[in-house]
Design a protein around this motif. Sequence first.
Motif, PDB file in Angstrom:
ATOM      1  N   ARG A  68      -5.408  -5.961  13.266  1.00  0.00           N
ATOM      2  CA  ARG A  68      -5.004  -6.605  12.016  1.00  0.00           C
ATOM      3  C   ARG A  68      -4.344  -7.966  12.206  1.00  0.00           C
ATOM      4  O   ARG A  68      -4.421  -8.830  11.352  1.00  0.00           O
ATOM      5  N   SER A  95       0.806  -1.218   0.000  1.00  0.00           N
ATOM      6  CA  SER A  95       0.000   0.000   0.000  1.00  0.00           C
ATOM      7  C   SER A  95       0.846   1.279   0.000  1.00  0.00           C
ATOM      8  O   SER A  95       0.322   2.352   0.039  1.00  0.00           O
ATOM      9  N   LYS A 107     -12.403   6.760   5.750  1.00  0.00           N
ATOM     10  CA  LYS A 107     -12.292   5.539   4.951  1.00  0.00           C
ATOM     11  C   LYS A 107     -11.169   4.667   5.539  1.00  0.00           C
ATOM     12  O   LYS A 107     -10.069   4.588   4.984  1.00  0.00           O
ATOM     13  N   ASN A 154      -4.202   6.761  -3.582  1.00  0.00           N
ATOM     14  CA  ASN A 154      -4.480   5.682  -4.528  1.00  0.00           C
ATOM     15  C   ASN A 154      -4.113   6.071  -5.944  1.00  0.00           C
ATOM     16  O   ASN A 154      -3.634   5.274  -6.722  1.00  0.00           O
ATOM     17  N   ASP A 175     -11.141  -0.201  12.804  1.00  0.00           N
ATOM     18  CA  ASP A 175     -10.349   1.003  13.104  1.00  0.00           C
ATOM     19  C   ASP A 175     -11.207   2.100  13.713  1.00  0.00           C
ATOM     20  O   ASP A 175     -10.702   2.961  14.448  1.00  0.00           O
ATOM     21  N   LYS A 182      -8.913   1.420   6.677  1.00  0.00           N
ATOM     22  CA  LYS A 182      -8.579   0.171   5.976  1.00  0.00           C
ATOM     23  C   LYS A 182      -9.323  -1.007   6.576  1.00  0.00           C
ATOM     24  O   LYS A 182      -9.646  -1.961   5.893  1.00  0.00           O
ATOM     25  N   SER A 195       0.010   2.962   7.959  1.00  0.00           N
ATOM     26  CA  SER A 195      -0.400   3.688   6.754  1.00  0.00           C
ATOM     27  C   SER A 195       0.780   3.710   5.780  1.00  0.00           C
ATOM     28  O   SER A 195       0.978   2.751   5.041  1.00  0.00           O
ATOM     29  N   SER A 198      -7.997   8.286  -0.250  1.00  0.00           N
ATOM     30  CA  SER A 198      -8.017   7.569  -1.535  1.00  0.00           C
ATOM     31  C   SER A 198      -7.714   8.518  -2.694  1.00  0.00           C
ATOM     32  O   SER A 198      -7.047   8.149  -3.638  1.00  0.00           O
TER      33      SER A 198
END
Lengths: 487, 130
Positions: free
Chosen positions: A271, A104, A410, A475, A416, A412, A224, A471
Amino acid sequence: MTLPLLFVSLIIPFLYGLTIVSLAWNGRQNGAFLIKCVTGGIVGLGFSTISMFAWLFVSGGRLNFYLAAEAVFMAATIIAAVGLKRRFFSCKPDQMHEKAVENSVPQLRILSRKIVLSLVFLLLTLQFSAVFLASNNSPRGRWDAWAIWNLRARHIFHGGSNWTNAFSETMTDSHLDYPLFLPLAVVRGWIVAGHDTTAVPMGYGILFSLLTTILLFAGIYAQSNLYNGLAAVAILNSTSFFINLSSWQYADILVGLIFLATSISISIYIRSSQPGLSFLIGLLAGFAAWVKNEGLVFTGLSVTTMLIIAVFQKYNNRKSLRFTTTSFLCGLLPGAAITLFFKLWVPHTNDLVQGIQSAQLATFLQPGRAFEIIQYFAQSVFFPSPHHVFPHYFPVGSMLLVYLMLKGFKPKAKLDYLLLLPILGMGAAYFLAYLTTPRDLTWHLQTSHNRLFMQIWPTIIFVFFLTANFSGAQNQSEHLTKTEVHG
Amino acid sequence: MRLKYEIVILAFCLAAAHLLLTTIKDHDSTKPDYTSAFIECFKQIGEGLGGQTKIGYVSDISDKGLDSQFVFLCQHAMVPVLVGRSCDEETLIGNFVESKNLKKFLKNNNYSLAKTFSCGLSLVLLKKNK
């Protein structure tokens, strides 16, 4: 005693804590080593203060042989921990997560990895210089430092068999019910130095400030990416009051560091679900209570968060769930138990708790008081005012809020969102404390609201970067990178 | 978009660096630290009192036991104020006033003893005009 000597004196608690943390959590993702180092430092120092408190009772206040006793205690607990690790914790490293995070990471044009790391190092150096110079200007710190934290430390250090005078009835206004993590850490430094030098509390102020920045960077790097980590470091260092408070020798920076460490550990746990990690979360949450009374609320909120996670996590079987819960509670035990013992032992009730106990229902229903509290905090965080915690030319609080309003959340992982619970819970606790305070509300707000905000500010920055919608920015850059690479 | 993202991060870094550099630049090492002066005074007195230092009063500093408004006024006027407390406050205040170390400290640091409070808890020192 110079500052470097203080840092050298902390090597043994640091290595001890690092061992405990490494035994509990074997994560290897980006930033994991830094997270382990900082949390290891907190855990090591926390256990050191607990052992010192016990030693004061055993030795009758004689601190001559404390360092030897601490070494024995640490060696014994390490041996026990290694035994427990072999018996119970045998998880493989969370390689799945490691891989996912690597994927990521966006690649950028200007900000290469080297440049990012250089900028982080530069900001850390500037932060060190700013806090060091400010500390040097007031080596005794501010009001609470000499009226509460260092006062308690001096009593214990000089007191000998009269060390309990630190909790004498003649000083009831000195908040005798405040936990002893920071004072005992200072005493430890003075024992090594041989006298009550100002370098020790000064050094802790600088150290906790830098550790907060390093941990924030590492936590966001782990969860992140590197670039958001740099942005977080910049945001924290743009908080003028954070820099000021770091030189005041108060416990707020330390408790904020522990809140942040706990939140980062919870986010990693969401996670990876390593049982050892739940032990670490318990340890940190327990130590929060051992630093400040606000930490007690945070401990309760951490327990609630872990319970909700346990409900939502899909465990393989009931045994796994029971094991994780037991690990968390075992971790919670040292900090929570010593705090509980201290609270029962010290015959003083907190003034704010007394205020809540004696508050009439009418107090809760005074809209004027509630409005004043909200207005004060809003002005401090979002609008330029005399109490503003950010520089007027760079209103970071407003900027983050506007970004969230425009882009929304938003995260992941859906869980969270649970990281917002400790932040909102702490906010509600502060609100309730002010609403029922027996002191003059305006005075109380003036003298403490910014410090309380600083306790949760590093955690807010971390949770922002974990849950905000990036994003649009990242992204696309990822997409561009892939196109460039393949094209 | 990617460039915007990078520019925003760099702008944050710039703002942080600016704030930190301003803090470093504005640092004034000549600014007097009255709290330290007072604590040093107490420590010297404590050392002068020999065996009694063990009770830990040398570090007893707070604004309790006297008119706190007065303390605030003194602080705003940059007049250092300290309040000492110990197990034996009456003896202590007597020792403070009579202490050779205190007198020496006052002389060396250009202070004068302005007042000892009747409650026996505090000393107020005033900086002499040169």
